[in-house]
Design a protein around this motif. Structure first.
Motif, mmCIF file in Angstrom:
data_model
loop_
_atom_site.group_PDB
_atom_site.id
_atom_site.type_symbol
_atom_site.label_atom_id
_atom_site.label_comp_id
_atom_site.label_asym_id
_atom_site.label_seq_id
_atom_site.Cartn_x
_atom_site.Cartn_y
_atom_site.Cartn_z
ATOM 1 N N LYS A 31 31.440 25.271 13.210
ATOM 2 C CA LYS A 31 30.679 26.213 12.390
ATOM 3 C C LYS A 31 31.602 27.164 11.631
ATOM 4 N N SER A 54 30.830 32.600 8.892
ATOM 5 C CA SER A 54 29.552 33.185 8.501
ATOM 6 C C SER A 54 28.428 32.736 9.421
ATOM 7 N N GLN A 55 28.430 31.458 9.775
ATOM 8 C CA GLN A 55 27.395 30.935 10.675
ATOM 9 C C GLN A 55 27.527 31.542 12.064
ATOM 10 N N ARG A 62 26.275 35.115 12.015
ATOM 11 C CA ARG A 62 24.819 35.168 11.964
ATOM 12 C C ARG A 62 24.208 34.853 13.323
ATOM 13 N N GLU A 63 24.768 33.887 14.038
ATOM 14 C CA GLU A 63 24.238 33.552 15.362
ATOM 15 C C GLU A 63 24.402 34.721 16.330
#
Length: 301
Positions: free
Chosen positions: A88, A91-92, A95-96
């Motif tokens: 990932k 950014s991902q 966000r998580e």
């Protein structure tokens, strides 16, 4: 424990969120892996939370968590997060992590607001003679103060708006209770809607005025609890829309209870109308609520 079982992968591919927050160390003495030396302020912190599917959540907590130690769960969490990071973007991953932390804040609110006991809470406010436990009023004040200091991330605009709306409504509920209710004589733990005509002799005109004020304040309190219930459901809808579609799915809507429990008692599922949702804030404020009661000559329903 396999955190990436085949069923979970199929559902995840279909876009169905499967995560449930589990506490590595329980904050309840009888809870799984309870540790009296663990700081209370860290119970709902990121380091003490692990994201699991519902099945695995039940599994690790079975028999008081005897099958899974705190250290083993921490190791699973580290390994799983490392696996997730490998495929990932930054950014991902951010966000998580934000999703998890915001969801933790939402769960804290759900506990503070007493969503699981909402029908009892509103039932006491909507009785012919409204009453509220002093401890419940203290909890409302504490919840209001907690919400005042929350800073919901801008990446969740629906949740931000819903909590601003709810917090405004809650402040008005507390304000009205404090201005219209008083401790029951001889009982320091219960507040009751004040009735001056029950405390001193009055002329007929004074009695009528006192009775009208009691009924007006009672009707305003009903309207406020009605509005607060809609506001709570609005928050839940926002969480389901932006964060977790399964949030409180089994519990359903937050219920409003009306009646004296003897001659009449019903539960209502109250939510904002499409027109109310379109407003800047669905809740209209205490002044508007009072005007509504005056114009209707009582509660609107």
């Amino acid at each position: 424990m396999n955190l990436r079982d085949e069923t979970s992968e199929v559902l995840e591919a279909a876009g169905v969120p499967l995560g449930e927050e589990a506490h590595i160390i329980s904050g309840v003495k009888e809870g799984p892996r309870y540790d009296s030396s663990y700081p209370a302020k860290k119970i709902d912190s990121y380091e003490n939370l692990i994201l699991l599917c519902p099945t695995h959540h039940r599994l690790i907590d079975k028999r008081g968590g005897m099958g899974y130690t705190a250290d083993s769960l921490r190791s699973m969490k580290v390994a799983h997060e490392a696996d997730q990071r490998a495929g990932k973007t930054d950014s991902q991953r951010r966000r998580e992590e934000a999703d998890l932390r915001v969801l933790a804040m939402v769960e804290i609110w759900a506990e503070k607001s007493g969503l699981n006991d909402w029908d009892s809470f509103t039932g006491s406010l909507n009785a012919p003679i409204p009453r509220i436990q002093a401890t419940t009023l203290d909890a409302l004040v504490s919840e209001s103060e907690w919400l005042t200091t929350r800073k919901w991330p801008q990446a969740y605009p629906a949740i931000r708006r819903a909590f601003r709306n709810y917090a405004w409504n809650l402040v008005d509920v507390v304000t009205h209770i404090r201005s219209s209710m008083d401790l029951v004589d001889g009982r320091e733990e219960i507040y009751e809607m004040y009735r001056e005509h029950k405390h001193r002799l009055m002329t007929e005109a004074e009695y009528r005025k006192s009775s009208e004020l009691f009924h007006f304040n009672t009707d305003v309190l009903y309207e406020l609890s009605f509005e607060l219930t809609k506001a709570a459901n609005f928050v839940c809808d926002a969480v389901r829309f932006e964060l977790d579609p399964l949030f409180r799915l089994e519990e359903g809507v937050v219920p409003l209870r009306v009646g004296d429990g003897l001659f009449g008692n019903k539960v209502l599922a109250e939510e904002y109308s499409a027109e109310e949702v379109e407003r800047d804030m669905p809740y209209v404020g205490l002044s508007e609520v009072k005007e509504r009661v005056k114009s209707h000559g009582g509660a609107s329903r």
